[in-house]
Scaffold this motif. Structure first.
Motif, PDB file in Angstrom:
ATOM      1  N   GLU A  10       0.821  -1.218   0.000  1.00 23.35           N
ATOM      2  CA  GLU A  10       0.000   0.000   0.000  1.00 23.35           C
ATOM      3  C   GLU A  10       0.851   1.261   0.000  1.00 23.35           C
ATOM      4  OE1 GLU A  10      -2.793  -0.608   3.213  1.00 23.35           O
ATOM      5  OE2 GLU A  10      -4.088  -1.788   1.902  1.00 23.35           O
ATOM      6  N   ILE A  11       1.827   1.286  -0.903  1.00 26.95           N
ATOM      7  CA  ILE A  11       2.672   2.472  -1.076  1.00 26.95           C
ATOM      8  C   ILE A  11       2.133   3.258  -2.268  1.00 26.95           C
ATOM      9  CG2 ILE A  11       4.977   3.294  -1.681  1.00 26.95           C
ATOM     10  CD1 ILE A  11       6.099   0.855  -0.230  1.00 26.95           C
ATOM     11  N   TYR A  12       1.582   4.420  -1.961  1.00 28.43           N
ATOM     12  CA  TYR A  12       0.965   5.225  -3.004  1.00 28.43           C
ATOM     13  C   TYR A  12       1.415   6.671  -2.874  1.00 28.43           C
ATOM     14  CZ  TYR A  12      -2.260   1.252  -3.187  1.00 28.43           C
ATOM     15  OH  TYR A  12      -2.792  -0.003  -3.281  1.00 28.43           O
ATOM     16  N   PRO A  13       1.383   7.390  -3.983  1.00 30.04           N
ATOM     17  CA  PRO A  13       1.619   8.834  -3.883  1.00 30.04           C
ATOM     18  C   PRO A  13       0.389   9.524  -3.286  1.00 30.04           C
ATOM     19  CG  PRO A  13       1.169   8.195  -6.161  1.00 30.04           C
ATOM     20  CD  PRO A  13       1.163   6.929  -5.357  1.00 30.04           C
ATOM     21  N   GLU A  14       0.608  10.700  -2.748  1.00 27.70           N
ATOM     22  CA  GLU A  14      -0.518  11.545  -2.343  1.00 27.70           C
ATOM     23  C   GLU A  14      -1.059  12.176  -3.614  1.00 27.70           C
ATOM     24  OE1 GLU A  14      -1.242  11.813   1.011  1.00 27.70           O
ATOM     25  OE2 GLU A  14       0.362  10.314   1.218  1.00 27.70           O
ATOM     26  N   THR A  15      -2.348  12.038  -3.838  1.00 27.82           N
ATOM     27  CA  THR A  15      -2.893  12.540  -5.102  1.00 27.82           C
ATOM     28  C   THR A  15      -4.042  13.510  -4.868  1.00 27.82           C
ATOM     29  OG1 THR A  15      -4.269  10.566  -5.164  1.00 27.82           O
ATOM     30  CG2 THR A  15      -2.277  10.537  -6.507  1.00 27.82           C
ATOM     31  N   GLU A  16      -4.262  14.351  -5.872  1.00 27.17           N
ATOM     32  CA  GLU A  16      -5.432  15.232  -5.869  1.00 27.17           C
ATOM     33  C   GLU A  16      -6.091  15.097  -7.234  1.00 27.17           C
ATOM     34  OE1 GLU A  16      -4.633  19.260  -4.688  1.00 27.17           O
ATOM     35  OE2 GLU A  16      -6.484  19.983  -5.640  1.00 27.17           O
ATOM     36  N   ILE A  17      -7.359  14.693  -7.228  1.00 31.14           N
ATOM     37  CA  ILE A  17      -8.058  14.453  -8.491  1.00 31.14           C
ATOM     38  C   ILE A  17      -8.549  15.785  -9.055  1.00 31.14           C
ATOM     39  CG2 ILE A  17      -9.973  13.202  -9.576  1.00 31.14           C
ATOM     40  CD1 ILE A  17      -8.803  11.001  -8.205  1.00 31.14           C
ATOM     41  N   ILE A  18      -8.304  15.987 -10.347  1.00 29.79           N
ATOM     42  CA  ILE A  18      -8.791  17.205 -11.005  1.00 29.79           C
ATOM     43  C   ILE A  18      -9.614  16.843 -12.235  1.00 29.79           C
ATOM     44  CG2 ILE A  18      -6.844  18.607 -10.198  1.00 29.79           C
ATOM     45  CD1 ILE A  18      -5.724  18.379 -13.121  1.00 29.79           C
ATOM     46  N   ARG A  19     -10.373  17.841 -12.732  1.00 23.19           N
ATOM     47  CA  ARG A  19     -11.112  17.664 -13.986  1.00 23.19           C
ATOM     48  C   ARG A  19     -10.171  17.945 -15.159  1.00 23.19           C
ATOM     49  NH1 ARG A  19     -14.201  21.467 -11.429  1.00 23.19           N
ATOM     50  NH2 ARG A  19     -13.654  22.912 -13.106  1.00 23.19           N
ATOM     51  N   ALA A  20     -10.550  17.443 -16.333  1.00 20.93           N
ATOM     52  CA  ALA A  20      -9.720  17.634 -17.526  1.00 20.93           C
ATOM     53  C   ALA A  20      -9.554  19.117 -17.864  1.00 20.93           C
ATOM     54  CB  ALA A  20     -10.316  16.872 -18.708  1.00 20.93           C
ATOM     55  N   ASP A  21     -10.561  19.916 -17.539  1.00 18.70           N
ATOM     56  CA  ASP A  21     -10.432  21.340 -17.880  1.00 18.70           C
ATOM     57  C   ASP A  21      -9.606  22.112 -16.848  1.00 18.70           C
ATOM     58  OD1 ASP A  21     -12.155  21.566 -15.742  1.00 18.70           O
ATOM     59  OD2 ASP A  21     -13.871  22.268 -16.923  1.00 18.70           O
ATOM     60  N   GLN A  22      -9.013  21.402 -15.894  1.00 19.46           N
ATOM     61  CA  GLN A  22      -8.169  22.066 -14.887  1.00 19.46           C
ATOM     62  C   GLN A  22      -6.667  21.838 -15.136  1.00 19.46           C
ATOM     63  OE1 GLN A  22     -10.229  20.194 -11.443  1.00 19.46           O
ATOM     64  NE2 GLN A  22     -10.409  22.296 -10.644  1.00 19.46           N
ATOM     65  N   ILE A  23      -6.315  21.270 -16.295  1.00 20.97           N
ATOM     66  CA  ILE A  23      -4.904  20.954 -16.553  1.00 20.97           C
ATOM     67  C   ILE A  23      -4.035  22.219 -16.535  1.00 20.97           C
ATOM     68  CG2 ILE A  23      -3.256  19.989 -18.223  1.00 20.97           C
ATOM     69  CD1 ILE A  23      -5.516  18.148 -19.219  1.00 20.97           C
ATOM     70  N   ASN A  24      -4.524  23.289 -17.187  1.00 19.35           N
ATOM     71  CA  ASN A  24      -3.720  24.523 -17.232  1.00 19.35           C
ATOM     72  C   ASN A  24      -3.451  25.063 -15.833  1.00 19.35           C
ATOM     73  OD1 ASN A  24      -3.485  24.755 -20.117  1.00 19.35           O
ATOM     74  ND2 ASN A  24      -5.671  25.279 -20.138  1.00 19.35           N
ATOM     75  N   GLU A  25      -4.484  25.043 -15.023  1.00 16.98           N
ATOM     76  CA  GLU A  25      -4.376  25.505 -13.634  1.00 16.98           C
ATOM     77  C   GLU A  25      -3.370  24.639 -12.851  1.00 16.98           C
ATOM     78  OE1 GLU A  25      -7.570  25.476  -9.982  1.00 16.98           O
ATOM     79  OE2 GLU A  25      -8.363  25.573 -12.035  1.00 16.98           O
ATOM     80  N   ALA A  26      -3.449  23.332 -13.082  1.00 17.28           N
ATOM     81  CA  ALA A  26      -2.530  22.411 -12.397  1.00 17.28           C
ATOM     82  C   ALA A  26      -1.077  22.705 -12.794  1.00 17.28           C
ATOM     83  CB  ALA A  26      -2.893  20.963 -12.737  1.00 17.28           C
ATOM     84  N   TYR A  27      -0.848  22.958 -14.086  1.00 20.51           N
ATOM     85  CA  TYR A  27       0.510  23.282 -14.551  1.00 20.51           C
ATOM     86  C   TYR A  27       1.020  24.544 -13.846  1.00 20.51           C
ATOM     87  CZ  TYR A  27       1.218  19.919 -18.395  1.00 20.51           C
ATOM     88  OH  TYR A  27       1.444  18.784 -19.138  1.00 20.51           O
ATOM     89  N   ASP A  28       0.166  25.544 -13.739  1.00 23.48           N
ATOM     90  CA  ASP A  28       0.580  26.786 -13.076  1.00 23.48           C
ATOM     91  C   ASP A  28       0.980  26.514 -11.636  1.00 23.48           C
ATOM     92  OD1 ASP A  28       0.125  28.213 -15.337  1.00 23.48           O
ATOM     93  OD2 ASP A  28      -1.861  28.952 -14.738  1.00 23.48           O
ATOM     94  N   LYS A  29       0.180  25.708 -10.950  1.00 22.92           N
ATOM     95  CA  LYS A  29       0.480  25.412  -9.547  1.00 22.92           C
ATOM     96  C   LYS A  29       1.772  24.606  -9.419  1.00 22.92           C
ATOM     97  CE  LYS A  29      -4.142  25.654  -7.533  1.00 22.92           C
ATOM     98  NZ  LYS A  29      -5.327  24.847  -7.188  1.00 22.92           N
ATOM     99  N   LEU A  30       1.961  23.664 -10.325  1.00 25.50           N
ATOM    100  CA  LEU A  30       3.179  22.853 -10.272  1.00 25.50           C
ATOM    101  C   LEU A  30       4.411  23.718 -10.539  1.00 25.50           C
ATOM    102  CD1 LEU A  30       1.951  19.642 -12.105  1.00 25.50           C
ATOM    103  CD2 LEU A  30       3.162  19.652  -9.919  1.00 25.50           C
ATOM    104  N   THR A  31       4.302  24.608 -11.501  1.00 23.02           N
ATOM    105  CA  THR A  31       5.454  25.428 -11.881  1.00 23.02           C
ATOM    106  C   THR A  31       5.821  26.408 -10.782  1.00 23.02           C
ATOM    107  OG1 THR A  31       4.594  25.289 -14.118  1.00 23.02           O
ATOM    108  CG2 THR A  31       6.391  26.830 -13.745  1.00 23.02           C
ATOM    109  N   SER A  32       4.811  26.883 -10.078  1.00 22.38           N
ATOM    110  CA  SER A  32       5.084  27.883  -9.044  1.00 22.38           C
ATOM    111  C   SER A  32       5.281  27.249  -7.670  1.00 22.38           C
ATOM    112  CB  SER A  32       3.932  28.891  -8.995  1.00 22.38           C
ATOM    113  OG  SER A  32       2.732  28.216  -8.669  1.00 22.38           O
ATOM    114  N   GLY A  33       5.348  25.900  -7.624  1.00 26.13           N
ATOM    115  CA  GLY A  33       5.625  25.231  -6.354  1.00 26.13           C
ATOM    116  C   GLY A  33       4.448  25.248  -5.392  1.00 26.13           C
ATOM    117  N   ARG A  34       3.224  25.530  -5.897  1.00 29.15           N
ATOM    118  CA  ARG A  34       2.064  25.564  -5.010  1.00 29.15           C
ATOM    119  C   ARG A  34       1.326  24.222  -4.950  1.00 29.15           C
ATOM    120  NH1 ARG A  34      -1.689  29.381  -7.283  1.00 29.15           N
ATOM    121  NH2 ARG A  34      -0.406  29.294  -9.160  1.00 29.15           N
ATOM    122  N   ALA A  35       1.813  23.233  -5.709  1.00 31.73           N
ATOM    123  CA  ALA A  35       1.141  21.930  -5.697  1.00 31.73           C
ATOM    124  C   ALA A  35       1.660  21.123  -4.521  1.00 31.73           C
ATOM    125  CB  ALA A  35       1.407  21.192  -6.994  1.00 31.73           C
ATOM    126  N   LYS A  36       0.772  20.619  -3.691  1.00 31.68           N
ATOM    127  CA  LYS A  36       1.240  19.801  -2.573  1.00 31.68           C
ATOM    128  C   LYS A  36       1.268  18.320  -2.955  1.00 31.68           C
ATOM    129  CE  LYS A  36       1.065  19.300   2.409  1.00 31.68           C
ATOM    130  NZ  LYS A  36       0.318  19.418   3.647  1.00 31.68           N
TER     131      LYS A  36
END
Lengths: 355, 355
Positions: free
Chosen positions: A319-345
């Protein structure tokens, strides 16, 4: 389940960028017909990997556009070719970073398909598929994928698909160097960088019996680390007075690898799995290596299909899994912004039912 | 044999440079008294190592002057301290790159004295001796040396001292990485650079059962190599279609280490033992390492005392010696010129009877 004509090109839809400065938009395309050794998977979840961003933005090399990224794919088999034996319709399956290779060279025979000596490794996206007329490959930010059965990973019924998806890159990338460096009970392992990859490295290393320390930029995740069983949590390299059998660097920003090489035991190894963009990627001077003799450095690049299956089985068992957050397909751009700016946990995973 | 008062400083004479641009001139000095664990050796032969030139000319770091180089020393024991047990007067003995270390840290206990964790490795010359009031150490271009018995290598009667001397640096430097990388019968070994170090690496690797190829700048020594049992002799990297378990780089000039890393098997290793001057010493980019994943790089720096003894015993047993040319003490400057301009064919060894 949709009806497909397996002998014709398979209609698909997903999200793509049209050039390196573009944002993601809905994109319709087709995939090659389901060959006799292929399976067709309806994708349930696709993870977003930091390398998707580097690729979409042409930060490592000029990308192939339009680009549908995604190499952390989990779903269900909905059709199989006539010679497929590993899967049946209805099985769960995963696809990681590769979808084909020559299968005949020494590397492929050892299931190190990522190093195919004929240069025929077909990566899941942003690649030309030499087995299908050099058509561009499209990744997992889509509703389906056609893949050679050899390159699909078996996933048991009941497995949490949204967690399985990111294991197929983040999991194998960190599992593989631990195995390559023969980590076992009592080994001393350091993990540099404590993002998605770093956390996975820590979980695997602890489960393999290692004593694990973390090198992070700040104390934000110190409590998380201690809860996971991390022994020492360093935010500075000053005063570190332990030596390591293995340090895995997952650091995606500029740094000096010698800082970590100096912390290795004689015979210890630095495994580099994180990659800063090429223009700021650090160098190791050979004079410094000689004056820190007996300490080995190597890069690690995902892992072969056999080892990916082994990693998945190990992860599910423990049971070794990453911590995940499920998003909708239309949230990809937002997710990229958060990842690039270090705001993604956590690791973002796209729910393909939202396509 | 000269008469010595062991409780007083020992008079010595040799050849020294007074500053980095100086030429060698006769030099008189003294060595510390013979302590209870020390032996006094009258030097018969001292080899000239390329690192002597780098040191004398301050090419790696600012040297300590006046400097008497020389860390390839062979001679006869003429006096021993009261607690010495390993040697008796009249024995043959050798001294390599080190003359002392703390003896108590983990590295010293494992006989990796060159990595003394207290930083107390005392190098044979161009070093401050922390066990003797920080006096500067003077090397083998001289008539005698006082050394802790632990750091002297036992040499059997009848051994060819002019060949033993250069083994104590050139021998151990090449023997050690072959052992570290576990070379055995059937291993594929590449040797890059075919000067004094390269030739030794080839001889050891062949005796260990490896299949050996050489990378050289030109064909001058191709016949020599083939006579030694070398399989392939490459003067260009184009078209090399074999992969190696180990490549030892003895190259002392600028080059691209990735050229050799690419020729390794998955799991293969590049051992760097040759060192270009620091200002032209090449770098290895970590992005390139990752895209050539699973190939390890390390530096190797001489070897510990225990392994040096093992190397000498192995060399004598199998009659593995460097090619040497004996010179007079007043020919050191001329030898340096020939070495620097690439006109030296063999290892120069100074006959100390000519002092």
């Amino acid at each position: 389940m949709q009806n497909y004509n397996l002998n014709e090109r398979i209609p698909a839809k997903g999200y793509a960028v049209a050039h390196k400065d573009d944002s993601f938009k809905p994109f319709s395309f087709t995939r090659h017909p389901v060959g006799e050794n292929d399976i067709l998977i309806e994708i349930a979840y696709a993870g977003i990997c930091h390398s998707d961003i580097h690729s979409a933005r042409s930060e490592w090399r000029e990308g192939i556009y339009p680009m549908v990224p995604g190499h952390e794919i989990a779903g269900r088999v909905v059709a199989i070719g006539s010679k497929v034996s590993k899967f049946k319709v209805g099985d769960l399956a995963g696809v990681g970073c590769m979808v084909n290779s020559c299968g005949e060279c020494e590397a492929c025979k050892k299931s190190q398909e990522q190093f195919c000596q004929r240069g025929q490794t077909v990566f899941t996206y942003d690649c030309k598929d030499c087995f299908h007329g050099d058509e561009p490959t499209y990744g997992g930010y889509s509703n389906n994928i056609v893949v050679s059965e050899k390159f699909a990973i078996k996933v048991p019924d009941g497995a949490p698909l949204e967690k399985v998806a990111p294991l197929l890159c983040a999991g194998i990338t960190t599992y593989s160097p631990l195995k390559f460096s023969k980590i076992k009970t009592g080994s001393k392992v350091g993990v540099a960088g404590f993002g998605g990859l770093g956390m996975m490295a820590v979980k695997y290393a602890i489960k393999m019996g290692a004593e694990v320390s973390v090198f992070a930029r700040n104390e934000n995740k110190k409590v998380d680390a201690k809860t996971m069983g991390v022994k020492n949590f360093y935010t500075t390299l000053n005063g570190v007075d332990e030596c390591f059998d293995l340090i895995i660097s997952t650091i995606p920003t500029p740094y000096d690898p010698m800082d970590y090489i100096q912390l290795l035991k004689y015979g210890g190894e630095l495994a580099i799995v994180g990659l800063p963009p090429r223009d700021v990627s650090p160098d190791i001077n050979i004079t410094s290596l000689v004056f820190n003799a007996g300490k080995k450095v190597y890069g690690s690049l995902i892992g072969g299909i056999k080892e990916t299956q082994e990693m998945l089985d190990f992860s599910l068992k423990h049971e070794i899994y990453p911590e995940t957050e499920i998003i909708r397909a239309d949230q990809i751009n937002e997710a990229y912004d958060k990842l690039t700016s270090g705001r993604a946990k956590f690791r973002y995973v796209i729910d393909m039912n939202t396509l």
